[in-house]
Design an enzyme around this catalytic site. Structure first.
Site, short mmCIF file in Angstrom:
data_model
loop_
_atom_site.label_atom_id
_atom_site.label_comp_id
_atom_site.label_asym_id
_atom_site.label_seq_id
_atom_site.Cartn_x
_atom_site.Cartn_y
_atom_site.Cartn_z
N ASP A 12 5.70 -11.46 2.41
CA ASP A 12 5.49 -10.26 1.58
C ASP A 12 5.62 -10.52 0.09
O ASP A 12 6.01 -9.64 -0.69
CB ASP A 12 6.48 -9.15 2.00
CG ASP A 12 6.37 -8.82 3.47
OD1 ASP A 12 5.25 -8.91 3.99
OD2 ASP A 12 7.39 -8.48 4.09
N LYS A 15 0.84 -12.02 -1.39
CA LYS A 15 -0.26 -12.97 -1.19
C LYS A 15 -1.62 -12.28 -1.15
O LYS A 15 -2.59 -12.76 -1.72
CB LYS A 15 -0.05 -13.74 0.14
CG LYS A 15 1.24 -14.54 0.18
CD LYS A 15 1.48 -15.13 1.56
CE LYS A 15 1.77 -14.13 2.64
NZ LYS A 15 3.06 -13.42 2.51
N GLY A 39 0.99 -8.56 7.07
CA GLY A 39 0.50 -7.31 6.48
C GLY A 39 0.23 -7.59 5.02
O GLY A 39 1.17 -7.76 4.24
N HIS A 40 -1.03 -7.73 4.66
CA HIS A 40 -1.41 -8.10 3.28
C HIS A 40 -2.04 -6.88 2.62
O HIS A 40 -3.09 -6.40 3.05
CB HIS A 40 -2.36 -9.29 3.29
CG HIS A 40 -1.73 -10.54 3.83
ND1 HIS A 40 -2.39 -11.74 3.95
CD2 HIS A 40 -0.46 -10.78 4.27
CE1 HIS A 40 -1.55 -12.65 4.44
NE2 HIS A 40 -0.39 -12.09 4.65
N GLN A 221 2.89 -14.98 6.22
CA GLN A 221 4.34 -15.17 6.23
C GLN A 221 4.75 -15.97 4.99
O GLN A 221 4.06 -15.91 3.99
CB GLN A 221 4.82 -15.84 7.53
CG GLN A 221 4.71 -14.94 8.76
CD GLN A 221 3.30 -14.83 9.32
OE1 GLN A 221 2.67 -15.84 9.60
NE2 GLN A 221 2.81 -13.63 9.49
N GLY A 299 6.84 -1.06 8.69
CA GLY A 299 7.49 0.03 7.94
C GLY A 299 9.00 -0.13 7.81
O GLY A 299 9.67 0.73 7.24
P1 GDP Z 1 1.87 -10.06 1.37
O1 GDP Z 1 2.24 -9.92 2.80
O2 GDP Z 1 2.40 -11.30 0.76
O3 GDP Z 1 0.40 -9.90 1.12
O4 GDP Z 1 2.61 -8.85 0.61
P2 GDP Z 1 2.72 -7.31 1.13
O5 GDP Z 1 1.40 -6.67 0.94
O6 GDP Z 1 3.34 -7.26 2.45
O7 GDP Z 1 3.81 -6.75 0.12
C1 GDP Z 1 3.63 -6.81 -1.25
C2 GDP Z 1 3.71 -5.37 -1.80
O8 GDP Z 1 3.86 -5.40 -3.19
C3 GDP Z 1 2.44 -4.56 -1.57
O9 GDP Z 1 2.78 -3.22 -1.41
C4 GDP Z 1 1.64 -4.79 -2.84
O10 GDP Z 1 0.76 -3.71 -3.12
C5 GDP Z 1 2.75 -4.84 -3.84
N1 GDP Z 1 2.51 -5.71 -5.02
C6 GDP Z 1 1.93 -6.93 -5.05
N2 GDP Z 1 2.04 -7.47 -6.29
C7 GDP Z 1 2.71 -6.56 -7.03
C8 GDP Z 1 3.18 -6.56 -8.38
O11 GDP Z 1 3.01 -7.50 -9.13
N3 GDP Z 1 3.88 -5.45 -8.78
C9 GDP Z 1 4.11 -4.39 -7.97
N4 GDP Z 1 4.79 -3.37 -8.46
N5 GDP Z 1 3.68 -4.37 -6.69
C10 GDP Z 1 3.01 -5.46 -6.23
P1 IMO Z 2 3.22 -11.45 5.66
O1 IMO Z 2 2.00 -12.32 5.90
C1 IMO Z 2 7.46 -10.77 6.29
C2 IMO Z 2 9.11 -11.98 10.15
C3 IMO Z 2 9.57 -10.90 11.10
C4 IMO Z 2 10.66 -11.63 11.84
C5 IMO Z 2 10.12 -13.05 11.94
C6 IMO Z 2 9.40 -13.33 13.25
O2 IMO Z 2 2.91 -10.03 5.46
O3 IMO Z 2 4.05 -12.05 4.58
P2 IMO Z 2 7.15 -12.56 14.42
O4 IMO Z 2 6.46 -11.23 14.47
O5 IMO Z 2 6.35 -13.61 13.75
O6 IMO Z 2 7.68 -12.97 15.74
O7 IMO Z 2 8.45 -12.31 13.50
O8 IMO Z 2 9.19 -13.18 10.88
N1 IMO Z 2 7.71 -11.84 9.70
C7 IMO Z 2 7.36 -11.47 8.47
N2 IMO Z 2 8.12 -11.08 7.42
N3 IMO Z 2 6.11 -10.86 6.17
C8 IMO Z 2 5.34 -11.28 7.19
O9 IMO Z 2 4.03 -11.54 7.04
C9 IMO Z 2 5.96 -11.56 8.42
N4 IMO Z 2 5.50 -11.95 9.63
C10 IMO Z 2 6.59 -12.12 10.40
O10 IMO Z 2 10.05 -9.78 10.40
O11 IMO Z 2 11.82 -11.69 11.05
MG MG Z 3 3.22 -8.59 4.07
#
Ligand code: GDP
Ligand code: IMO
Ligand code: MG
Length: 419
Positions: A12, A15, A39-40, A221, A299
């Site tokens: 998270d 990416k 979840g991107h 991840q 969530g």
């Molecule tokens: P990912 O899994 O690495 O793609 O990241 P996620 O989408 O799960 O979580 C990143 C969260 O931060 C998302 O809600 C993005 O919209 C938000 N986000 C990404 N870059 C920034 C940033 O530079 N500033 C803020 N405020 N939010 C960001």
């Molecule tokens: P993105 O790509 C954050 C975590 C889960 C759990 C562990 C194992 O959005 O960064 P799994 O479902 O793979 O068996 O879970 O890894 N986890 C993540 N945490 N971002 C993710 O993906 C994750 N994918 C799995 O919360 O601790």
């Molecule tokens: Mg994510």
């Protein structure tokens, strides 16, 4: 050539947004591991979209997106995602390709994930329960079914055989789950998947390389969730690091050029497991609130803490990171001071290395404190505009890691990036 964008923390890091930002400079965007646990989040036309399996280049016209063999693919989740991108006018039949070696996540994998977690009680991993672990177990255990098998007449027979094996495992767990609804959705989704572009991924991508096309590999991840180098057993089941690009796409190592690591300006983790710099106080609460730190897939509230340079340095080492993109710097805009962990105290000894087992050898973080910048940075565009206190913070991180910070993301929006 191939460049890689991957997460350096516990996932998270942002990416998805960063891949979407860079995608314009590439021809092919390819996912090499993970599955619907990812979840991107992206913003397209100011609307939020969360991608789980489709690469984050999908909203760029004329770009090819590939789901590589290293991914474990849930057809149900894929069909849902295809519908969500179609709502933006994207046609997955045109620019989405799937390797025939990609393993499938079956409904029983999801049931097994639940059964395994339930059996662990308080020691549970905190899995997303998407069936990731059981699907990778079937891959390495040489039982799994792959996307290419869908084109075989015997697919249903193979499916029933594997389902029976899974049923025996579920019986061993003494776990009951009515999967009839999941199965119905699965077979409907499988029919839709057969209509997509199923390709020989390794030839497909090597042909693109031979044509001089630019490839961007998108990680899911984060490095601290890597099956080998993460905080085992609290990890995911795939190789999330740069080495995973080769096995997850069929690309030779010498093809890889830039390894772009994404790190938040602080740290988060969702699920169980060690997190040395976790904050259990009001600052942690504040970061969660300001950063809206809730899982994009489940969530769940994300655990929040300070930047951990011991872990980040380890991630730079195992990935060979050549540059860092720091995200969510804007979330720290209002803080009067920040901390950075520069070493751990493990059993009375100071170390800059990540210990073998962080649950048994619990590291106590040693911090250095920095002044906050207390300036709204969310509209800034140029690195020379950033406040002095932010420069000092980043300067320390760069000198510690010996990796340049080329971009700072200062908001979730598509163009909110300082360079
Ligand atoms: P990912 O899994 O690495 O793609 O990241 P996620 O989408 O799960 O979580 C990143 C969260 O931060 C998302 O809600 C993005 O919209 C938000 N986000 C990404 N870059 C920034 C940033 O530079 N500033 C803020 N405020 N939010 C960001
Ligand atoms: P993105 O790509 C954050 C975590 C889960 C759990 C562990 C194992 O959005 O960064 P799994 O479902 O793979 O068996 O879970 O890894 N986890 C993540 N945490 N971002 C993710 O993906 C994750 N994918 C799995 O919360 O601790
Ligand atoms: Mg994510």
């Amino acid at each position: 050539m191939v460049d890689v964008i991957l997460g350096l923390q516990w996932g998270d890091e942002g990416k998805g947004k960063i891949v979407d930002f860079f995608a314009k400079d590439y021809d092919v965007i390819a996912r090499f591991q993970g599955g619907s646990n990812a979840g991107h989040t992206l913003y397209v036309d100011n609307k939020k979209v969360v991608l789980h399996q489709i690469p984050s280049g999908i909203f760029h016209e004329h770009k090819t997106n590939l789901i590589g063999n290293g991914v474990v693919l849930d057809p149900v989740s894929l069909l849902r995602e295809c519908k969500s991108v179609e709502a933006f006018g994207v046609d997955p039949k045109k620019n989405l390709f799937i390797s025939h070696r990609t393993h499938l996540i079956l409904p029983t994998h999801r049931a097994l994930d639940k059964a395994s977690e339930a059996s662990k009680g308080l020691d549970k991993i905190g899995s997303t329960l998407k069936g990731i672990g059981p699907a990778y177990m079937d891959k390495t255990g040489r039982n799994g079914l792959r996307v290419g098998d869908l084109l075989d007449k015997s697919f249903t027979t193979q499916y029933i055989k594997l389902r029976m094996k899974h049923q025996r495992l579920l019986d061993n767990f003494n776990f009951q789950e009515d999967i009839s609804q999941w199965e119905e959705e699965f077979f409907e989704a499988v029919d839709a998947l057969r209509e997509l572009n199923i390709v020989n991924g390794e030839y497909f991508i090597n042909q693109k390389l031979a044509e001089g096309k630019k490839i961007l590999a998108e990680g899911a991840q984060g490095s601290m969730l890597d099956v080998d180098f993460g905080t085992f057993p609290f990890v995911t089941s795939s190789s999330t690091i740069s080495a995973g690009v080769c096995t997850g796409l069929g690309i030779a190592p010498q093809r890889i050029r830039e390894i772009i690591g994404v790190s938040k300006a602080y740290c988060t983790r969702v699920g169980s497991g060690p997190f040395p710099t976790e904050l259990h106080d009001e600052t942690g609460e504040l970061i969660r609130k300001l950063g809206n730190e809730f899982g994009a897939t489940t969530g769940r509230p994300r655990r929040c803490g300070w930047m951990d340079l011991v872990a980040l340095n380890f991630a730079c080492m195992i990935n060979g990171v050549t540059q860092i993109v720091m995200t969510k710097a804007d979330i720290l805009d209002g803080l009067s001071s920040l901390k950075v962990c520069h070493a751990y105290n493990v059993n009375g000894a100071e170390t800059k290395e990540v210990p073998f087992q962080m649950n048994r050898n619990k590291p106590e973080p040693l911090y250095r404190e920095f002044d906050g910048w207390r300036t709204d940075t969310s509209a800034m565009k140029k690195l020379d505009e950033i406040p002095e206190a932010m420069k000092a913070y980043i300067g320390f991180l760069e000198s510690y890691l010996k990796v340049p910070f080329r971009y700072i993301s200062n908001g979730p929006g598509r163009d909110q990036i300082i360079s």
